[in-house]
Design an enzyme around this catalytic site. Sequence first.
Site, short mmCIF file in Angstrom:
data_model
loop_
_atom_site.label_atom_id
_atom_site.label_comp_id
_atom_site.label_asym_id
_atom_site.label_seq_id
_atom_site.Cartn_x
_atom_site.Cartn_y
_atom_site.Cartn_z
N HIS A 1 2.57 9.03 0.29
CA HIS A 1 1.37 8.83 -0.78
C HIS A 1 1.92 9.72 -1.92
CE1 HIS A 1 -1.21 7.43 2.34
NE2 HIS A 1 -0.50 8.15 3.38
N THR B 1 -6.37 7.43 6.69
CA THR B 1 -6.78 7.59 5.57
C THR B 1 -6.68 6.21 4.70
OG1 THR B 1 -4.36 8.01 4.60
CG2 THR B 1 -5.55 10.00 5.39
N GLU C 1 -2.39 13.30 -0.32
CA GLU C 1 -3.81 13.05 0.05
C GLU C 1 -4.51 14.33 0.53
OE1 GLU C 1 -3.55 9.73 3.05
OE2 GLU C 1 -4.29 8.90 1.23
N HIS D 1 5.55 6.99 6.30
CA HIS D 1 5.15 6.72 4.97
C HIS D 1 4.81 7.54 3.96
CE1 HIS D 1 1.29 6.73 7.15
NE2 HIS D 1 0.72 7.08 5.96
N HIS E 1 0.89 -1.29 0.14
CA HIS E 1 0.00 0.06 -0.18
C HIS E 1 0.92 1.15 0.07
CE1 HIS E 1 -3.53 -2.48 0.50
NE2 HIS E 1 -3.29 -2.77 1.81
N HIS F 1 3.75 11.15 5.75
CA HIS F 1 3.22 10.91 6.96
C HIS F 1 4.04 10.47 8.22
CE1 HIS F 1 -1.12 11.15 4.83
NE2 HIS F 1 -0.70 12.11 5.07
ZN LIG Z 1 -0.71 8.22 5.07
#
Ligand SMILES: [Zn+2]
Length: 397
Positions: free
Chosen positions: A149, A253, A159, A147, A121, A172
């Site tokens: 995105h 999220t 995000e 991590h 992910h 994040h």
């Molecule tokens: Zn995140």
Amino acid sequence: MRNNTKLPVENFRTEEVSMLLDMFLILHLHVLVIASSSSTEEDGSSERDAEHSKGSSHQHHWGYHDQDAWLSAFEHCSGKAQSPINIDTHKVFYEPKLPPIKLEGFDLTGSPALTLINNGHTLQLSLPSSMRIMRGFDHVYVAAQLHFHWGTKEIPGSEHIIDHVHFPAEIHVVHYNSKYADLIEAGSKADGLAVLGGFIGIGLHDNDNYEKILSALTDISIEESDTEIPGFNVRHLLPDSLDRFYRYSGSLTTPPCFQTVSWTVFNDSIRVSRRQLAALEDTLKTEHNKLLSKNFRAPQLLHGRKVLASFHTESSTGKAREAPAPETQDNKIMESSGHILAIIFGVLFAVTLLVFSMYTYRQQKNYSKLKKDSKLNVVYKPAAIEKDMDQTTVTVT
Ligand SMILES: [Zn+2]
Ligand SMILES: *[C@@H]1O[C@H](CO)[C@@H](O)[C@H](O)[C@H]1NC(C)=O
């Protein structure tokens, strides 16, 4: 002769009147359409609620391609305090009393090493519990992992969005409240999590701090693989200034979307080079050996939540005290549809009035013509009526 001169005028009038009547009908239809569409919305949401209560049976697989599926599989994902959100810089509230963030222990040395994992992910770096947020919240928060995105070369993948605009990527850093034993225990508690979010944009130069992570990507391109990288100063992955940030209450999220996150989204962004961003976008693989990209959730509704700013934005300046209690999103929708209805009814009223006055005007015209043509005035005796009315007026006064 007389008929010839009269007819075109009358035809014109009839056309105009029928046009106005058409408009009148169309507007009425609009009102009906609005009324019925708002009732279908209600039906839709109650259907969704029903699905939720059916329970969260299949929680194993989720992906970014079908985020609607999260709603039925994970009950919290349809809550009213979800993340990410659009941050409307014109609607944030300046809050000078927001305490500044003070970090401790982010300056790691080369050993012990840190574990970097491609979990299918995201790209995630495990962090030691010596890293903490000492000030900024009611409790000390302990770092657990960070991590990212991202999107693709064509699609920016942050995000959070600022005034509906995405950044290329977002970092994040996830922390849990030190009053809980670990991230798992804290994850479902109302005051459990604090996440620091930073926007990643494109700059002219390689970012040496990000390179410490990105240079290891080729080692973990396969899903569920990990590697070790030497410790480094993690503070340098965040923007230079931590003083300017937005704060709001939100959620994870990703499923299970627990609404337990106090979000801090920094105003200053971080820069990496185009090449470095491309490495993030093009290296990691997810299930079925597909490219791991576009791992960002769509923005969620605010549902009346307030977004605070630790700094004066041009538009938020001085608003914190002046502004009345913020309206909920729902109230705003109601209010704006109320305005629309008011306008529609106003127009309907005006049109009705117009049609009516044109009608009476025509009647009068016809009447005076009739008066002239067939001497009906004898029957009506308007003079007599006038006289009567005068008399009435006199008696009353
Ligand atoms: Zn995140
Ligand atoms: C940072 O603040 C400035 C000034 O209010 C604003 O124009 C800009 O959009 C903000 N950027 C982010 C990423 O919030």
